[in-house]
Design an enzyme around this catalytic site. Sequence first.
Site, PDB file in Angstrom:
ATOM      1  NE  ARG A  61      -2.348  -1.020   3.864  1.00 59.51           N
ATOM      2  CZ  ARG A  61      -3.027  -1.821   4.472  1.00 59.51           C
ATOM      3  NH1 ARG A  61      -3.954  -2.758   4.624  1.00 59.51           N
ATOM      4  NH2 ARG A  61      -1.996  -2.086   5.452  1.00 59.51           N
ATOM      5  CD  GLU A  98       3.143  -8.527  18.353  1.00 58.75           C
ATOM      6  OE1 GLU A  98       2.988  -8.985  20.002  1.00 58.75           O
ATOM      7  OE2 GLU A  98       2.704  -7.554  17.711  1.00 58.75           O
TER       8      GLU A  98
END
Length: 177
Positions: A61, A98
């Site tokens: 994006r 993460e």
Amino acid sequence: MAAFDFESYITDIPDYPEPGVIFKDITPLFANAEAMHRAIDAIATAYKDAGITKVIGPEARGFMVGVPVALELGAGFVPARKPGKLPRETVSVSYELEYGTDTLEIHADALCPGDRVLIVDDLVATGGTAAATGKLVREMGAELIGYGCILELAFLNPRPLLEEGGTVPFVSLVKVQ
């Protein structure tokens, strides 16, 4: 352009992609010509006098935001892609997520010393992707001028990682606290 309510074009999707998560869907902003134009104009205007020569947009994006910002600034566009997606010699940077690591690549000849680079994406969460892209810019000898995005997940605190003590500007149109 006058102030614009970008946030009204962002839809909350509860429990997506998993229970407890509220997904921020910006596709309604992309689908509205005026909202998209104003978003691109707002990011470009923030950097219009910075002498930007290249805009980098991370896959995927970041391409949709970065290309029109580059056009507005009269700059070139450089896609930062996942490994194996670019056809010529690349340089890469790996960074922590993460749960694990990820890697981005750009063509080895995409940036030169003297290039003034803006990194643009649709959304900045922890700032890891943007910071890694900034590291790549510097490693290639170009100058990182700033960051821009439509949506910042401010509650994840990306600014300390990106602004580097206030030396690198970070422009976001909507901040989610």
